[in-house]
Design an enzyme around this catalytic site. Structure first.
Site, PDB file in Angstrom:
ATOM      1  N   ARG A 102       0.890  -1.185   0.000  1.00  0.00           N
ATOM      2  CA  ARG A 102       0.000   0.000   0.000  1.00  0.00           C
ATOM      3  C   ARG A 102       0.915   1.219   0.000  1.00  0.00           C
ATOM      4  NH1 ARG A 102      -5.355   1.545   3.444  1.00  0.00           N
ATOM      5  NH2 ARG A 102      -6.153   0.165   1.828  1.00  0.00           N
ATOM      6  N   HIS A 129      -7.206   0.689  -6.610  1.00  0.00           N
ATOM      7  CA  HIS A 129      -7.448  -0.190  -5.452  1.00  0.00           C
ATOM      8  C   HIS A 129      -8.148  -1.447  -5.978  1.00  0.00           C
ATOM      9  CE1 HIS A 129      -7.670  -1.424  -1.435  1.00  0.00           C
ATOM     10  NE2 HIS A 129      -8.536  -0.566  -0.923  1.00  0.00           N
ATOM     11  N   GLN A 132     -10.307  -3.860  -3.723  1.00  0.00           N
ATOM     12  CA  GLN A 132     -11.585  -3.327  -3.257  1.00  0.00           C
ATOM     13  C   GLN A 132     -12.694  -3.585  -4.281  1.00  0.00           C
ATOM     14  OE1 GLN A 132     -12.282  -1.667  -0.214  1.00  0.00           O
ATOM     15  NE2 GLN A 132     -14.328  -2.157  -0.944  1.00  0.00           N
ATOM     16  N   ASP A 218     -17.194   7.617  -1.739  1.00  0.00           N
ATOM     17  CA  ASP A 218     -15.957   7.452  -0.968  1.00  0.00           C
ATOM     18  C   ASP A 218     -15.728   8.746  -0.196  1.00  0.00           C
ATOM     19  OD1 ASP A 218     -13.463   6.576  -0.068  1.00  0.00           O
ATOM     20  OD2 ASP A 218     -12.480   6.649  -2.020  1.00  0.00           O
ATOM     21  N   CYS A 258     -16.291   1.828   0.162  1.00  0.00           N
ATOM     22  CA  CYS A 258     -15.110   1.025   0.504  1.00  0.00           C
ATOM     23  C   CYS A 258     -14.755   1.119   1.980  1.00  0.00           C
ATOM     24  CB  CYS A 258     -13.922   1.442  -0.355  1.00  0.00           C
ATOM     25  SG  CYS A 258     -13.433   3.163  -0.132  1.00  0.00           S
ATOM     26  N   ARG A 286     -13.609  -8.583   1.161  1.00  0.00           N
ATOM     27  CA  ARG A 286     -12.194  -8.296   0.877  1.00  0.00           C
ATOM     28  C   ARG A 286     -11.344  -9.525   1.208  1.00  0.00           C
ATOM     29  NH1 ARG A 286     -10.015  -3.214   1.118  1.00  0.00           N
ATOM     30  NH2 ARG A 286      -8.101  -4.357   0.639  1.00  0.00           N
TER      31      ARG A 286
HETATM   32  N1  NVA Z   1      -9.892   6.785  -1.661  1.00  0.00           N
HETATM   33  C1  NVA Z   1      -9.575   6.372  -0.316  1.00  0.00           C
HETATM   34  C2  NVA Z   1      -9.813   4.910  -0.155  1.00  0.00           C
HETATM   35  C3  NVA Z   1      -9.511   4.357   1.204  1.00  0.00           C
HETATM   36  C4  NVA Z   1      -9.725   2.870   1.289  1.00  0.00           C
HETATM   37  C5  NVA Z   1      -8.134   6.724  -0.008  1.00  0.00           C
HETATM   38  O1  NVA Z   1      -7.278   6.533  -0.889  1.00  0.00           O
HETATM   39  O2  NVA Z   1      -7.851   7.197   1.095  1.00  0.00           O
HETATM   40  N1   CP Z   2     -11.287  -0.072   2.111  1.00  0.00           N
HETATM   41  C1   CP Z   2     -10.046  -0.126   2.588  1.00  0.00           C
HETATM   42  O1   CP Z   2      -9.064  -0.402   1.883  1.00  0.00           O
HETATM   43  O2   CP Z   2      -9.940   0.118   3.935  1.00  0.00           O
HETATM   44  P1   CP Z   2      -8.632   0.350   4.781  1.00  0.00           P
HETATM   45  O3   CP Z   2      -8.040   1.670   4.367  1.00  0.00           O
HETATM   46  O4   CP Z   2      -9.089   0.358   6.206  1.00  0.00           O
HETATM   47  O5   CP Z   2      -7.660  -0.757   4.503  1.00  0.00           O
END
Ligand code: NVA
Ligand code: CP
Length: 304
Positions: A102, A129, A132, A218, A258, A286
């Site tokens: 990540r 992602h 997801q 989101d 998500c 997930r």
């Molecule tokens: N768009 C959000 C998704 C988190 C799972 C982010 O990147 O923070």
């Molecule tokens: N949806 C998702 O990826 O959640 P987290 O940021 O908690 O991993």
């Protein structure tokens, strides 16, 4: 060796296999049966951003498969002190069997993968992602069957989640209605890459939601963009999923998010905690879908 760095890395036929496999793995887990095809195998996980679901789902999933998962936050490793990502990939992939990353730019995970001796999975980048949206489509299928020909309505900015929906629309042949605040739309490049037949942009979120099968949104401010928070709160004020907006969609439409969510900002509590919401099932899925991906990248196709 294969990686899963973006949604388009798998074909429709591969997703069909992976969803069948997910259903099998999920049912097997629920039955209480032990299924451990990966004893002694290690999943290394690098987190350069916060996480609840991604960490828990990968760690629990790998343990259930008989392996071990190692949680590394970049700030506690030499990566946080400037060690090149290429060097980290060369070192880690000599000791672990599969890696989840990540991070920020997609180019970082691509550089990791180019130098890795083992498969790499995208656990979220600024651009994509994939895990997801795989869980989201599996969740839709569990409720209503095939997503082909359906309409997904996205309310929010052009970000890692909506861009992954776009890739999925192309592969699964569904329509994506995008209602993005002005200044936060998909780029011309995204349009050229995915084709105008796959998505339509709307200024009015109510029009975008009309007859949709899924309504999804989101957070206004994704991780890494925190300095824009105040401005985004203003710019996104008319882009909230409310009960009134859900009335535009089909009566059996699902609400997806998500997570994490901010009730009262991008979605009203009556929607996310209401009867059309499937957010908890999405989160659980997930784990089941990622187990199928880990198994596929490490062991190939299985029919047991
Ligand atoms: N768009 C959000 C998704 C988190 C799972 C982010 O990147 O923070
Ligand atoms: N949806 C998702 O990826 O959640 P987290 O940021 O908690 O991993």
């Amino acid at each position: 060796m294969r990686h899963y760095l973006q949604f388009s890395d798998f074909t429709l036929e591969e997703y069909q296999y992976l969803f069948e496999r997910t259903a099998k793995l999920k049912a097997r887990l629920k039955s209480g049966a032990l299924y451990q095809p990966l004893p002694g195998k290690v999943l290394g996980m690098i987190f350069e951003k916060s996480s609840t679901r991604t960490r828990v789902s990968f760690e629990a999933g790998m343990f259930q498969l008989g392996g071990h998962a190692m949680f590394l936050q970049s700030k506690d490793t030499q990566l946080g002190r400037g060690e090149p990502i290429e060097d980290v990939a060369k070192v880690m992939s000599r000791m672990v069997d599969i890696v989840m990353v990540r991070t920020f730019e997609q180019s970082i995970i691509e550089r990791f993968a180019e130098n890795s001796l083992v498969p790499v999975i995208n656990g979220l980048t600024n651009e994509y992602h994939p895990c997801q949206i795989m869980a989201d489509i599996f969740t839709y299928i569990e409720h209503h069957g095939s997503i082909e020909g359906k309409t997904v309505c996205w309310i929010g900015d052009s970000n890692n989640i909506s861009r992954t929906w776009l890739q999925a629309a192309k592969i699964f042949n569904f329509k994506l209605n995008l209602a993005c605040p002005r200044g936060y739309e998909m780029t011309v490049l995204d349009g050229q890459t995915y084709g105008s037949d796959v998505f339509e942009t709307f200024n009015d979120p109510y029009q975008a939601a009309r007859d949709a099968d899924i309504v999804t949104t989101d957070v206004c401010t994704s991780m890494g963009y925190e300095r824009e928070t105040l401005q985004r709160k203003k710019d996104f004020i008319n882009y909230k999923v409310s009960e009134k907006l859900m009335l535009q969609a089909k009566a059996n439409a699902l609400f997806m998010h998500c997570l994490p969510a901010h009730r009262g900002e991008e979605v009203d509590p009556e929607v996310i905690d209401g009867p059309q919401s499937v957010v908890w099932q999405e989160a659980e899925n997930r784990m089941h879908t990622q187990k199928a991906v880990i198994e596929y990248l490490m062991l190939g196709r299985l029919d047991d």
